[in-house]
Design a protein around this motif. Structure first.
Motif, short mmCIF file in Angstrom:
data_model
loop_
_atom_site.label_atom_id
_atom_site.label_comp_id
_atom_site.label_asym_id
_atom_site.label_seq_id
_atom_site.Cartn_x
_atom_site.Cartn_y
_atom_site.Cartn_z
N MET A 105 0.66 -1.12 0.13
CA MET A 105 -0.05 -0.05 0.10
C MET A 105 1.02 1.29 0.21
SD MET A 105 -2.82 1.34 3.01
CE MET A 105 -1.47 1.66 4.10
N CYS A 106 0.39 2.45 -0.92
CA CYS A 106 1.45 3.37 -0.92
C CYS A 106 0.37 4.51 -0.75
CB CYS A 106 2.09 3.52 -2.32
SG CYS A 106 3.31 2.46 -2.65
N GLY A 107 0.90 5.73 -0.26
CA GLY A 107 -0.05 6.89 0.20
C GLY A 107 0.46 8.06 0.03
N CYS A 108 -0.17 9.40 -0.45
CA CYS A 108 0.38 10.39 -0.58
C CYS A 108 -0.74 11.71 -0.01
CB CYS A 108 0.59 10.89 -1.83
SG CYS A 108 1.15 12.66 -2.28
N TYR A 109 -0.37 12.43 0.69
CA TYR A 109 -1.00 13.22 1.54
C TYR A 109 -1.06 14.83 0.94
CZ TYR A 109 -3.29 16.30 5.33
OH TYR A 109 -3.98 17.26 5.99
N VAL A 110 -1.98 15.17 0.42
CA VAL A 110 -1.93 16.54 -0.59
C VAL A 110 -2.68 17.54 0.35
CG1 VAL A 110 -2.61 17.39 -2.58
CG2 VAL A 110 -1.87 15.09 -2.63
N ARG A 161 4.42 11.34 1.96
CA ARG A 161 4.33 9.95 1.27
C ARG A 161 4.82 9.01 2.19
NH1 ARG A 161 6.70 10.94 -4.60
NH2 ARG A 161 6.55 8.54 -4.45
N PHE A 162 4.22 7.82 1.66
CA PHE A 162 4.69 6.51 2.82
C PHE A 162 4.26 5.50 1.93
CE2 PHE A 162 0.14 7.55 3.75
CZ PHE A 162 -0.47 6.33 3.58
N THR A 163 4.76 4.27 2.14
CA THR A 163 4.84 3.05 1.55
C THR A 163 4.84 1.93 2.68
OG1 THR A 163 5.86 3.65 -0.52
CG2 THR A 163 5.47 1.15 -0.04
N LYS A 164 3.71 0.92 2.52
CA LYS A 164 3.73 -0.20 3.74
C LYS A 164 3.55 -1.34 3.10
CE LYS A 164 1.91 3.42 7.01
NZ LYS A 164 0.95 3.66 8.17
N THR A 165 4.14 -2.35 3.87
CA THR A 165 3.50 -3.91 3.75
C THR A 165 2.43 -4.16 4.32
OG1 THR A 165 5.92 -4.44 3.50
CG2 THR A 165 4.25 -5.83 3.89
N PHE A 166 1.31 -4.16 3.49
CA PHE A 166 -0.24 -4.18 4.20
C PHE A 166 -0.32 -4.91 5.32
CE2 PHE A 166 -4.71 -4.57 4.17
CZ PHE A 166 -5.20 -3.32 4.50
N LEU A 167 0.16 -6.29 5.07
CA LEU A 167 -0.35 -7.31 6.14
C LEU A 167 0.46 -7.28 7.39
CD1 LEU A 167 -1.04 -10.42 3.93
CD2 LEU A 167 -2.87 -8.82 4.73
N ALA A 189 -11.29 21.25 -3.16
CA ALA A 189 -10.72 22.49 -2.61
C ALA A 189 -9.91 22.26 -1.14
CB ALA A 189 -12.05 23.09 -1.94
N GLY A 190 -10.13 21.04 -0.72
CA GLY A 190 -9.55 20.98 0.69
C GLY A 190 -8.36 20.07 0.78
N ASN A 191 -7.90 19.36 1.87
CA ASN A 191 -6.89 18.36 1.92
C ASN A 191 -7.36 17.02 1.47
OD1 ASN A 191 -5.49 20.73 2.81
ND2 ASN A 191 -5.33 19.71 5.02
N TYR A 192 -6.34 16.10 0.91
CA TYR A 192 -7.02 14.70 0.83
C TYR A 192 -5.75 13.86 0.66
CZ TYR A 192 -5.44 15.84 -4.09
OH TYR A 192 -4.90 16.34 -5.27
N LEU A 193 -6.22 12.49 1.00
CA LEU A 193 -5.34 11.40 0.94
C LEU A 193 -5.36 10.52 -0.13
CD1 LEU A 193 -3.12 9.69 2.36
CD2 LEU A 193 -4.91 8.74 3.85
N ILE A 194 -4.48 10.33 -0.91
CA ILE A 194 -4.54 9.34 -2.05
C ILE A 194 -3.76 7.79 -1.53
CG2 ILE A 194 -3.59 8.94 -4.41
CD1 ILE A 194 -2.96 11.77 -4.63
N LEU A 195 -4.69 6.85 -1.82
CA LEU A 195 -4.20 5.70 -1.32
C LEU A 195 -4.13 4.66 -2.58
CD1 LEU A 195 -6.29 4.96 2.09
CD2 LEU A 195 -3.85 5.42 1.82
N LEU A 196 -2.94 3.82 -2.69
CA LEU A 196 -3.10 3.07 -4.09
C LEU A 196 -2.74 1.59 -3.18
CD1 LEU A 196 -3.12 3.01 -6.92
CD2 LEU A 196 -0.84 3.28 -7.27
N PHE A 197 -3.42 0.57 -3.70
CA PHE A 197 -3.33 -0.87 -3.07
C PHE A 197 -2.83 -1.63 -4.26
CE2 PHE A 197 -6.42 1.35 -0.48
CZ PHE A 197 -6.31 0.96 0.82
#
Length: 379
Positions: free
Chosen positions: A23-28, A37-43, A116-124
């Motif tokens: 899982m990867c993520g990016c906070y905008v 940004r971050f990357t995690k081993t999901f399990l 218009a606001g802040n958001y988080l992109i998650l990619l699995f």
């Protein structure tokens, strides 16, 4: 993707069945700048954190097919080298380990997602061993293929509401700290689509929370697909086509007749003896609409006008009969009365003048009762 195929993937998104590899993520922030940004081993996530992410992922596979969930097809130009479909295939094959591709992906979203606001992109990333199913839909141990896919969720991040709480350090009640909270997804997608229980690299399943104003820039800019209207949008366009076509002749009886004709087509389509489990929806083309207007008693001049109005409002997108009328109810609304009836009963409701007053007359069976605030009454 039909409802069964979507549910097959969604049912796996629980702790004991989930096989997300990464899982990867990016906070905008609200200026469209990447904050972290971050990357995690999901399990390997803590159980509580894992459950929260699974809830978000499941939302991308939730809602009504054709409204919240839209299957988007890639144009041939996007399947050529350098196209968005080719980019998504590369991202999938990298298993989210290529930082350059992730950079480009996050950039695509920040440039094409108007929020218009802040958001988080998650990619699995996931790889699903698709089990063989018998004719009676029982799963066998053998695998037909490995369905490898990406699931993306874009979630608004908002400040929690101000309020009082227990402050443990000072042992008192006081103003609690406001936190930035990740909400349910506003948009997302699954690529490739899971069609006929197999990978379909020519399509993606798109999710939108807002069916009234879906993020079409996301469909076109991130995925490279032509925009597709939600059921809500189709219903609104169909309404405006009828109102502009009929004008002063947009009377109750005419509209009811048109509604009945569309319902007849839907019923015929779903009751065909050789039909599959899920029949293809009926496209409401310009010619189909002209035929419905003609058999509903609309004059030829207005039917001719409907062609231009249809072209102006529909353009290159498609209308489907199942989306422009409600299959479960027929709604009649006045200033202070809302009436819901079963579609098959709609033809019985008549517009009538009684003692000089316009009335809607609802026939009742001799032994039929009326329910008033939960109380069974007789009329």
């Amino acid at each position: 993707m039909n409802r069964k195929e979507i549910m097959e993937i969604k049912k796996r998104l629980k702790k004991d069945a989930c096989t997300f590899t990464r899982m990867c993520g990016c906070y905008v922030n609200s200026e469209h700048s990447q904050v972290t940004r971050f990357t995690k081993t999901f399990l390997n996530l803590d159980e509580e954190e894992l459950f929260k992410y699974l809830e978000i992922a499941k939302k991308v596979l939730s809602g009504t097919v054709g409204n919240n969930l839209l299957e988007l097809e890639f144009p041939l130009s996007e399947e050529a080298p350098g196209g968005k479909q080719q980019f998504m295939l590369g991202l999938r094959e990298s298993r989210l380990k290529n930082e350059d591709l992730l950079d480009l992906f996050y950039q695509l979203i920040t440039e094409n997602y108007d929020y218009a606001g802040n958001y988080l992109i998650l990619l699995f990333h996931d790889a699903y061993d698709v089990p063989v199913k018998t004719k009676d839909h029982k799963s066998l141990d053998e695998s037909e293929e490995v369905y490898e896919y990406l699931l993306c969720a874009v979630c608004p991040v908002t400040l929690s509401k101000p309020g009082l709480g227990y402050l443990e350090e000072s042992n008192e009640i006081g103003l609690r700290m406001r936190d930035w909270i990740v909400g349910v997804p506003d948009a997302g997608f699954v690529f490739p689509a899971f069609t006929d229980r197999s990978s379909d690299i020519h399509a993606a399943l798109f999710y939108t929370k807002n069916t009234k104003e879906p993020p079409m820039e996301f469909m076109e800019g991130v995925l490279g697909c032509d925009r597709k209207m939600t059921a809500f949008e189709q219903k609104e366009i169909f309404r405006s086509i009828l109102e502009d076509t009929l004008g002063q002749e947009c009377g109750y009886e005419t509209v009811k007749e048109i509604h009945d004709k569309i319902q007849e087509k839907i019923t015929e389509n779903t009751s065909m003896p050789d039909s599959a489990e899920e029949t293809e929806p009926i496209e409401l083309t310009k010619e189909t609409l002209k035929d419905i207007l003609n058999t509903s008693g609309v004059d030829e001049e207005k039917i001719a006008q409907s062609e231009q109005i249809y072209d102006e409002k529909v353009g290159n997108v498609k209308l489907y009969a199942e989306n422009v009328v409600d299959k479960r109810k027929f709604e009649v609304k006045t200033y202070d009365v809302v009436l819901h009836v079963k579609p098959e009963k709609a033809s019985q409701i008549k517009s009538q003048m009684i003692d000089g007053q316009k009335c809607l007359v609802i026939p009742m069976d001799a032994n039929e009762n009326v329910n008033v605030n939960g109380i069974h009454t007789t009329v």
